[in-house]
Design a protein around this motif. Structure first.
Motif, PDB file in Angstrom:
ATOM      1  N   ILE A 132      31.724   6.938  84.082  1.00 21.68           N
ATOM      2  CA  ILE A 132      31.845   6.809  82.625  1.00 21.68           C
ATOM      3  C   ILE A 132      31.049   5.602  82.139  1.00 21.68           C
ATOM      4  CG2 ILE A 132      33.456   6.260  80.752  1.00 21.68           C
ATOM      5  CD1 ILE A 132      35.550   7.957  82.231  1.00 21.68           C
ATOM      6  N   HIS A 133      31.188   4.488  82.849  1.00 24.47           N
ATOM      7  CA  HIS A 133      30.434   3.274  82.497  1.00 24.47           C
ATOM      8  C   HIS A 133      28.936   3.570  82.477  1.00 24.47           C
ATOM      9  CE1 HIS A 133      28.932  -0.884  82.875  1.00 24.47           C
ATOM     10  NE2 HIS A 133      30.123  -1.271  82.441  1.00 24.47           N
ATOM     11  N   GLU A 134      28.489   4.385  83.425  1.00 17.64           N
ATOM     12  CA  GLU A 134      27.070   4.709  83.541  1.00 17.64           C
ATOM     13  C   GLU A 134      26.569   5.518  82.342  1.00 17.64           C
ATOM     14  OE1 GLU A 134      23.498   4.788  86.145  1.00 17.64           O
ATOM     15  OE2 GLU A 134      25.325   3.575  86.094  1.00 17.64           O
ATOM     16  N   VAL A 135      27.350   6.499  81.871  1.00 23.81           N
ATOM     17  CA  VAL A 135      26.866   7.381  80.804  1.00 23.81           C
ATOM     18  C   VAL A 135      27.094   6.796  79.411  1.00 23.81           C
ATOM     19  CG1 VAL A 135      27.189   9.424  82.230  1.00 23.81           C
ATOM     20  CG2 VAL A 135      28.985   8.763  80.621  1.00 23.81           C
ATOM     21  N   LEU A 136      27.908   5.749  79.302  1.00 23.16           N
ATOM     22  CA  LEU A 136      28.118   5.105  78.002  1.00 23.16           C
ATOM     23  C   LEU A 136      26.942   4.211  77.627  1.00 23.16           C
ATOM     24  CD1 LEU A 136      31.850   3.930  77.947  1.00 23.16           C
ATOM     25  CD2 LEU A 136      30.750   5.464  76.304  1.00 23.16           C
ATOM     26  N   LYS A 137      26.626   4.195  76.347  1.00 22.45           N
ATOM     27  CA  LYS A 137      25.653   3.231  75.839  1.00 22.45           C
ATOM     28  C   LYS A 137      26.227   1.818  75.943  1.00 22.45           C
ATOM     29  CE  LYS A 137      23.764   6.430  72.371  1.00 22.45           C
ATOM     30  NZ  LYS A 137      23.612   6.695  70.910  1.00 22.45           N
ATOM     31  N   PRO A 138      25.395   0.798  76.065  1.00 28.07           N
ATOM     32  CA  PRO A 138      25.917  -0.571  75.974  1.00 28.07           C
ATOM     33  C   PRO A 138      26.692  -0.756  74.674  1.00 28.07           C
ATOM     34  CG  PRO A 138      23.650  -0.581  76.747  1.00 28.07           C
ATOM     35  CD  PRO A 138      23.954   0.834  76.349  1.00 28.07           C
ATOM     36  N   GLY A 139      27.888  -1.303  74.780  1.00 27.11           N
ATOM     37  CA  GLY A 139      28.754  -1.442  73.615  1.00 27.11           C
ATOM     38  C   GLY A 139      29.588  -0.212  73.335  1.00 27.11           C
ATOM     39  N   GLY A 140      29.426   0.857  74.148  1.00 25.69           N
ATOM     40  CA  GLY A 140      30.174   2.093  73.939  1.00 25.69           C
ATOM     41  C   GLY A 140      31.638   1.960  74.322  1.00 25.69           C
ATOM     42  N   TYR A 141      32.437   2.889  73.841  1.00 25.48           N
ATOM     43  CA  TYR A 141      33.888   2.806  73.983  1.00 25.48           C
ATOM     44  C   TYR A 141      34.432   3.842  74.975  1.00 25.48           C
ATOM     45  CZ  TYR A 141      34.030  -0.207  69.862  1.00 25.48           C
ATOM     46  OH  TYR A 141      33.856  -1.241  68.985  1.00 25.48           O
TER      47      TYR A 141
END
Length: 297
Positions: free
Chosen positions: A184-193
């Motif tokens: 999940i961390h990988e597919v989230l944009k920086p600053g994503g929730y």
């Protein structure tokens, strides 16, 4: 080969890796034309609760495809909108609080698409799902949503792609929750929730993992065939922090709308008391966490 060998596996602690750990008790689970023994464990190092022996990939595939409807907690709680409506409404609200200008969202473990449906006519949010169960994914697709089948780790989504990821009552079902959170961390944009929910073991213990309740109701269970992990607020938060997120917000879930009218009334009254206890740091209801991937600035 025995059914135990064919359909189960053992694991060390899924939070800190300590092991092997011996089960403090076991539950039998019927599968095919026999049964397997599943073990309930508490890690002596970090207090994580987890199942070992547990169903392996072959056992889980059987459970969530052939047995999804009518034989699983997922099928009972997540196929009828009125049962978990408060959960979906809460997460619809969280997404709009996190993304007031809109954005792209992935619902991991979307089930039959009841959370997706909350965003069907939402012009600000573009949402899709991924689901392990082919049976459930087909139901979600029938609602008109894009839904992949399989695990997030193998799905091939682009890096830094989504503005938010939701994962409702899924992390207790997966063999390697740290791996899922890392994906999940990988597919989230920086600053994503990251917006997640899991059952709270403190509540589950009262309901099905203590000697008194099992003496009154021998069928009482915390469903180790499905719940491979059992979190407290402390162990859930540690896992989220360990995988690179920061905690943004903590909430407590409302009771699921399931049971007789009397049972529902009791749950509602109990929730008020649990809410007061949560304010003192002793959370009893389901765990809601909103976390964030650092934006790198």
């Amino acid at each position: 080969m025995t059914l135990q060998d064919k359909y189960t596996e053992t694991t060390n602690c899924t939070l800190c890796g300590h092991g092997p750990v011996s089960p403090y008790r076991k539950e039998s689970y019927p599968i095919m034309d026999g049964q397997v023994e599943l073990g309930l464990n508490q890690c002596p190092e970090c207090s994580m609760r987890f199942t070992s022996p547990r169903l392996n990939n072959q056992g889980l595939t059987y459970l969530y495809n052939e047995g999804y409807q009518g034989k699983t907690v997922s099928g009972a709680y997540n196929t009828k909108d009125e049962v978990s409506a408060a959960e979906y409404e809460a997460f619809h609200r969280y997404i709009h609080q996190c993304l007031p200008k809109g954005g792209t969202v992935l619902d991991v473990g979307c089930g039959v698409g009841l959370l997706l449906d909350r965003f069907k006519d939402d012009a600000l949010i573009e949402i899709e799902g991924i689901e392990y169960s082919e049976y459930a994914a087909e139901k979600a697709r029938a609602r008109g949503f894009k839904v992949a089948v399989g695990t997030l780790e193998a799905a091939g989504y682009p890096k830094d792609h989504f503005d938010a990821v939701t994962i409702l009552y899924v992390l207790e079902h997966v063999p390697n929750p740290r791996q899922v959170l890392t994906a999940i961390h990988e597919v989230l944009k920086p600053g994503g929730y990251l917006c997640l929910s899991v059952p709270n073991y403190r509540y589950l213990r009262l309901r099905g993992d203590n000697a008194l309740i099992r003496a009154i109701n021998p069928k009482a269970s915390i469903h180790p065939e499905e719940h491979l992990q059992n979190y407290t607020p402390a162990t859930m938060e540690r896992m989220v922090l360990d995988t690179g997120f920061t905690i943004h917000k903590r909430e407590m879930a409302k009771p699921l709308r399931i049971g007789s009218p009397l049972v529902r009334a009791v749950k509602s009254c109990a929730h008020l008391g649990f809410s007061a206890m949560a304010a003192l740091g002793y959370q009893m209801g389901g765990i809601h966490l909103i976390a964030r991937k650092p934006d790198g600035t």
